[in-house]
Design a protein around this motif. Structure first.
Motif, short mmCIF file in Angstrom:
data_model
loop_
_atom_site.label_atom_id
_atom_site.label_comp_id
_atom_site.label_asym_id
_atom_site.label_seq_id
_atom_site.Cartn_x
_atom_site.Cartn_y
_atom_site.Cartn_z
N PHE A 85 0.99 -1.15 -0.09
CA PHE A 85 -0.06 -0.21 0.10
C PHE A 85 0.87 1.21 0.05
CE2 PHE A 85 -3.14 -2.93 1.94
CZ PHE A 85 -4.17 -2.78 1.01
N THR B 159 -2.71 4.13 5.88
CA THR B 159 -3.05 3.02 5.22
C THR B 159 -3.67 1.88 6.09
OG1 THR B 159 -0.92 2.01 5.18
CG2 THR B 159 -1.39 3.29 3.32
N TYR C 290 -7.39 0.66 5.06
CA TYR C 290 -7.06 -0.30 4.03
C TYR C 290 -6.70 -1.62 4.13
CZ TYR C 290 -7.61 4.48 1.87
OH TYR C 290 -7.98 5.75 1.67
N ARG C 291 -5.57 -1.58 5.04
CA ARG C 291 -5.05 -2.82 5.55
C ARG C 291 -5.88 -3.82 6.53
NH1 ARG C 291 -1.26 -2.00 9.04
NH2 ARG C 291 -1.29 0.34 8.95
N SER D 240 2.44 -7.14 5.09
CA SER D 240 2.30 -5.70 4.75
C SER D 240 3.14 -4.77 4.67
CB SER D 240 1.00 -5.17 5.37
OG SER D 240 0.47 -3.90 4.75
N THR E 5 -1.80 -5.39 -4.37
CA THR E 5 -1.10 -4.04 -4.72
C THR E 5 -2.45 -2.83 -4.76
OG1 THR E 5 -1.33 -4.33 -6.99
CG2 THR E 5 0.94 -5.21 -6.05
N SER E 6 -1.88 -1.81 -4.64
CA SER E 6 -2.60 -0.57 -4.89
C SER E 6 -1.85 0.28 -5.62
CB SER E 6 -3.21 0.08 -3.30
OG SER E 6 -1.57 0.65 -2.86
N ASP F 141 -3.32 8.40 -2.00
CA ASP F 141 -2.03 7.66 -1.53
C ASP F 141 -1.07 8.81 -1.62
OD1 ASP F 141 -2.37 8.03 -4.16
OD2 ASP F 141 -2.17 5.90 -4.88
N VAL G 116 -10.81 -2.10 -1.71
CA VAL G 116 -9.95 -3.11 -1.35
C VAL G 116 -10.86 -4.38 -1.00
CG1 VAL G 116 -8.59 -3.42 0.81
CG2 VAL G 116 -8.42 -1.40 -0.38
#
Length: 333
Positions: A37, A44, A47-48, A70, A97-98, A234, A277
């Motif tokens: 990320f 992040t 999102y994780r 991560s 992946t992001s 991001d 996500v």
């Protein structure tokens, strides 16, 4: 006897409900996923967490049968490729992946380990996959339909400023000179013409402070609204710079991500990044259960959200139309 039959029925029904979660998993096996990320841990974390929780709903539980490694990514190809190689050294079953640069870096690091991406506008135009229906190779994922929504943001700009004659789309060199922009530009120009709006296409001369200069050029060119050709969740520093520049010049900017509006931007229309996500995690679970990325169609995000910052609107002297407020998923006051 009836009670026994009822109990047998309930046990059978329970087994049927549980079956989809276990299907494809090997009993007693531990799975490993590498996750990349862009951004620091604090930025992040949500999102994780979304990735971890969604995988758990499919039966892949961290600490029980799953290890998620991560790492933070920079969005810079060479640096992220090295991070991807570090993840690959642990022999993961798949990599999550992001964003486009991170995914390209991971793809350059491996052609065999499955990669599932999220937050990518057009994976076909960028060459990540061969087609939406049959990606081919070792990559699949979720597209945020950035190009389509850019057209919607153009329409929204005209709604915010009904007498608008010029609207600027502004981006850094990486974005404006990409295959993604080239693929959407004809439709964007056509939509502008149909709205009776002249479209100014402005490329920043670099990153960081160059956004200020590009937005100033848009203002000097007569643009009454700006469409940043970027998503800033991001890259918060760049996003804050664009917010500051557009607010100081009193020119409304329409963003792709709600996170930038939370930091003071005026309005956003885009996909819900946490939901993206989760959708990616659904594909990742299928990969862990044995599905091949080459045969998993790219998922096209379907949840869009409109977020309005009334505090910023007041500071800019802009009255948000009631029609927009009624459609808003969230209003920040």
């Amino acid at each position: 006897m009836k009670r026994i039959r009822r109990r047998q029925f309930l046990l059978a029904a329970g087994s049927l409900l549980a079956a989809p979660l276990a299907h494809g998993q090997q009993p007693g096996r531990n799975y490993r996923v590498g996750a990349l990320f862009v951004g620091g841990a604090a930025a992040t974390d949500q999102y994780r967490s979304a990735l971890r929780d969604r995988l758990a709903s499919h039966g892949f539980v961290e600490g029980r049968n799953l290890k998620i490694d991560s790492r933070g990514a920079t969005g810079q190809f060479h640096e992220d490729r090295e991070v991807a190689r570090e993840l690959l050294a642990a022999k993961p079953d798949a990599i999550f992946t992001s964003s486009i640069r991170v995914t390209e870096a991971a793809q350059a690091a491996t052609k065999s380990v499955p990669i599932v991406f999220t937050w990518i506008g057009d994976p076909v135009a960028t060459g990540l996959v061969k087609s939406y229906a049959r990606p081919g190779g070792n990559v699949t994922g979720v597209t945020n339909r950035f190009g389509e929504l850019l057209l919607k943001r153009l329409e929204l700009a005209r709604e915010l400023v009904p007498r608008a004659k010029r609207v600027a789309v502004v981006g850094d060199p990486v974005g404006m000179q990409s295959n993604v922009y080239e693929s959407i530009a004809p439709a964007l120009r056509k939509a502008a013409a149909q709205l009776g709006v002249e479209l100014l296409e402005i490329t920043a001369k670099g990153r960081g402070a160059a956004w200020d200069e590009a937005i100033a050029r848009a203002k000097d060119g007569g643009a009454v609204a700006v469409l940043p050709f970027a998503r800033f969740n991001d890259q918060p520093v760049a996003g804050e710079g664009v917010v500051q520049a557009t607010n100081q010049l009193r020119i409304p900017a329409l963003f792709a991500d709600a996170e930038t509006v939370e930091r003071g931007g005026l309005i956003s229309l885009g996909t819900n990044l946490v939901d993206d996500v989760r959708r990616g995690a659904d594909l990742l679970a299928r990969v862990l259960k044995g599905a091949k990325p080459a045969e998993l169609p790219v998922d096209q995000a379907a949840r869009f959200e409109l977020v309005v910052n009334l505090k910023t609107a007041k500071a800019l002297g802009i009255k948000i139309p009631q029609s927009v407020l009624l459609r808003a998923d969230r209003v920040i006051e």
